[in-house]
Motif scaffolding. Structure first.
Motif, PDB file in Angstrom:
ATOM      1  N   GLN A 184      31.600  44.458  45.064  1.00  0.00           N
ATOM      2  CA  GLN A 184      32.606  45.377  45.583  1.00  0.00           C
ATOM      3  C   GLN A 184      33.886  44.598  45.832  1.00  0.00           C
ATOM      4  N   ILE A 185      34.979  45.017  45.213  1.00  0.00           N
ATOM      5  CA  ILE A 185      36.250  44.306  45.317  1.00  0.00           C
ATOM      6  C   ILE A 185      37.316  45.266  45.826  1.00  0.00           C
ATOM      7  N   ASP A 186      38.021  44.855  46.877  1.00  0.00           N
ATOM      8  CA  ASP A 186      39.089  45.678  47.471  1.00  0.00           C
ATOM      9  C   ASP A 186      38.621  47.094  47.772  1.00  0.00           C
TER      10      ASP A 186
ATOM     11  N   ILE B 187      35.863  55.940  36.973  1.00  0.00           N
ATOM     12  CA  ILE B 187      36.487  54.693  36.518  1.00  0.00           C
ATOM     13  C   ILE B 187      37.967  54.647  36.881  1.00  0.00           C
ATOM     14  N   THR B 188      38.405  53.492  37.362  1.00  0.00           N
ATOM     15  CA  THR B 188      39.834  53.225  37.491  1.00  0.00           C
ATOM     16  C   THR B 188      40.139  51.913  36.785  1.00  0.00           C
ATOM     17  N   ALA B 189      41.333  51.817  36.239  1.00  0.00           N
ATOM     18  CA  ALA B 189      41.711  50.610  35.493  1.00  0.00           C
ATOM     19  C   ALA B 189      41.701  49.380  36.392  1.00  0.00           C
ATOM     20  N   LYS B 190      42.178  49.536  37.631  1.00  0.00           N
ATOM     21  CA  LYS B 190      42.251  48.381  38.527  1.00  0.00           C
ATOM     22  C   LYS B 190      40.864  47.870  38.902  1.00  0.00           C
ATOM     23  N   ALA B 191      39.960  48.792  39.241  1.00  0.00           N
ATOM     24  CA  ALA B 191      38.621  48.361  39.632  1.00  0.00           C
ATOM     25  C   ALA B 191      37.926  47.634  38.488  1.00  0.00           C
ATOM     26  N   MET B 192      38.089  48.138  37.267  1.00  0.00           N
ATOM     27  CA  MET B 192      37.451  47.482  36.135  1.00  0.00           C
ATOM     28  C   MET B 192      38.090  46.128  35.854  1.00  0.00           C
ATOM     29  N   ALA B 193      39.414  46.063  35.925  1.00  0.00           N
ATOM     30  CA  ALA B 193      40.103  44.789  35.694  1.00  0.00           C
ATOM     31  C   ALA B 193      39.699  43.755  36.742  1.00  0.00           C
ATOM     32  N   ASP B 194      39.557  44.192  37.995  1.00  0.00           N
ATOM     33  CA  ASP B 194      39.142  43.265  39.049  1.00  0.00           C
ATOM     34  C   ASP B 194      37.742  42.722  38.793  1.00  0.00           C
TER      35      ASP B 194
ATOM     36  N   GLY C 154      25.473  54.296  35.332  1.00  0.00           N
ATOM     37  CA  GLY C 154      26.195  53.954  36.551  1.00  0.00           C
ATOM     38  C   GLY C 154      26.685  52.513  36.578  1.00  0.00           C
ATOM     39  N   TRP C 155      27.441  52.191  37.629  1.00  0.00           N
ATOM     40  CA  TRP C 155      27.949  50.841  37.860  1.00  0.00           C
ATOM     41  C   TRP C 155      28.682  50.302  36.620  1.00  0.00           C
ATOM     42  N   ILE C 156      29.517  51.120  36.032  1.00  0.00           N
ATOM     43  CA  ILE C 156      30.076  50.814  34.716  1.00  0.00           C
ATOM     44  C   ILE C 156      30.887  49.519  34.703  1.00  0.00           C
ATOM     45  N   SER C 157      31.783  49.354  35.657  1.00  0.00           N
ATOM     46  CA  SER C 157      32.652  48.174  35.645  1.00  0.00           C
ATOM     47  C   SER C 157      31.862  46.887  35.867  1.00  0.00           C
ATOM     48  N   TYR C 158      30.959  46.900  36.844  1.00  0.00           N
ATOM     49  CA  TYR C 158      30.163  45.708  37.141  1.00  0.00           C
ATOM     50  C   TYR C 158      29.221  45.391  35.988  1.00  0.00           C
ATOM     51  N   ARG C 159      28.546  46.421  35.469  1.00  0.00           N
ATOM     52  CA  ARG C 159      27.661  46.209  34.318  1.00  0.00           C
ATOM     53  C   ARG C 159      28.429  45.592  33.148  1.00  0.00           C
TER      54      ARG C 159
END
Length: 218
Positions: free
Chosen positions: A67-69, A80-87, A130-135
Motif C-alpha cells: 500500500q503506497i500513499d 485502477i489509477t495511473a498514479k497507484a500503478m506507477a507507484d 484483483g490487486w492489479i497494480s501490485y500483481r
C-alpha cells in the motif's frame, strides 16, 4: 562466514534476515530508507549507496510495498489509477531493477542474488484476479530477475539469481490483508528463506521459488 548485503533491512522480513545472518556469524551490510536514506525509487540514491560495495556472497533485495500513499490493492480493474500503478512499479519493479544493474559488481562469481517477490505476481497461479497494480509490478520484477540471471550467467557462471516468495508473513506490511490466510512470523520466514538460499546452485539461476524451495509458475 559469508559477506551478506541486505537491502530493505528495516522492514519486517529484512530485519529478521539481518538478525538471522548475524546470529550465525555472517558479516551483514544493511541498508534501508528509514535508517540510511537508501531509496530504491531514486536512481541517484541507489548508485550512491551501492557503487564501491562488494563483492558479496549473498545479496538480498527485501524492499517492497503493498500500500503506497494510501492506495489499497484494487479489487477490480475499474479501480485502477495511473498514479497507484506507477507507484507500485517504482517500488516493486524499477527499484529492484536499479539494484540489479549493479549485480555484476555486487556479487561474487559463485554468489546468490535473491529478490523477494510474491506468489500473486505469478500469472499462471492467478485464479481470483484483483490487486492489479501490485500483481503486475511483481510479475514485472520476476521478468527482470529472470533476464538478469541470463546476462549474469555469462560472467558469474556459478552464481544463482532468483526471485523468492517468502510466504504470507505477519508484518505491518500485510496486517490489513491477512484475513483467513495462514501466516508465519518474520523470524520463521527468514529461516525458511535462508534454508532455500543455502541450497541454491547455478542450476537454480533465473527461477522463481517459494519459501520451501518449490518452483512457482510464471
Amino acid at each position: 562466514m559469508a559477506d551478506v548485503l541486505i537491502l530493505g533491512a528495516s522492514g519486517g522480513i529484512g530485519a529478521a534476515l539481518c538478525a538471522a545472518h548475524a546470529a550465525r556469524g555472517d558479516k551483514v551490510t544493511a541498508l534501508s530508507r528509514s535508517v540510511d536514506g537508501f531509496d530504491v525509487t531514486d536512481a541517484a540514491s541507489v548508485d550512491t549507496a551501492l557503487v564501491g560495495l562488494g563483492p558479496f556472497d549473498r545479496v538480498i533485495v527485501a524492499t517492497g510495498a503493498l500500500q503506497i500513499d494510501g492506495a489499497e490493492p484494487e479489487k477490480t480493474i475499474k479501480a485502477i489509477t495511473a498514479k497507484a500503478m506507477a507507484d507500485q512499479f517504482a517500488v516493486n519493479a524499477i527499484g529492484p531493477a536499479l539494484v540489479l544493474s549493479h549485480a555484476h559488481d555486487l556479487l561474487k562469481p559463485d554468489g546468490v542474488f535473491a529478490v523477494l517477490s510474491a506468489r500473486v505476481g505469478s500469472i499462471g497461479d492467478n485464479k481470483i484476479g484483483g490487486w492489479i497494480s501490485y500483481r503486475s509490478a511483481k510479475a514485472a520484477v520476476n521478468q527482470i530477475v529472470h533476464t538478469t540471471a541470463i546476462e549474469l550467467a555469462r560472467t558469474h557462471k556459478q552464481a544463482a539469481v532468483v526471485a523468492l516468495h517468502p510466504g504470507t508473513v505477519a508484518t505491518p506490511f500485510t496486517e490489513k490483508y491477512l484475513g483467513r490466510h495462514p501466516s508465519v512470523s518474520p523470524d520463521e520466514a527468514a529461516g525458511n528463506l535462508m534454508s532455500v538460499m543455502d541450497g541454491l546452485t547455478a542450476d537454480h539461476t533465473g527461477r522463481f521459488l517459494d519459501w520451501a524451495g518449490k518452483e512457482v509458475p510464471w
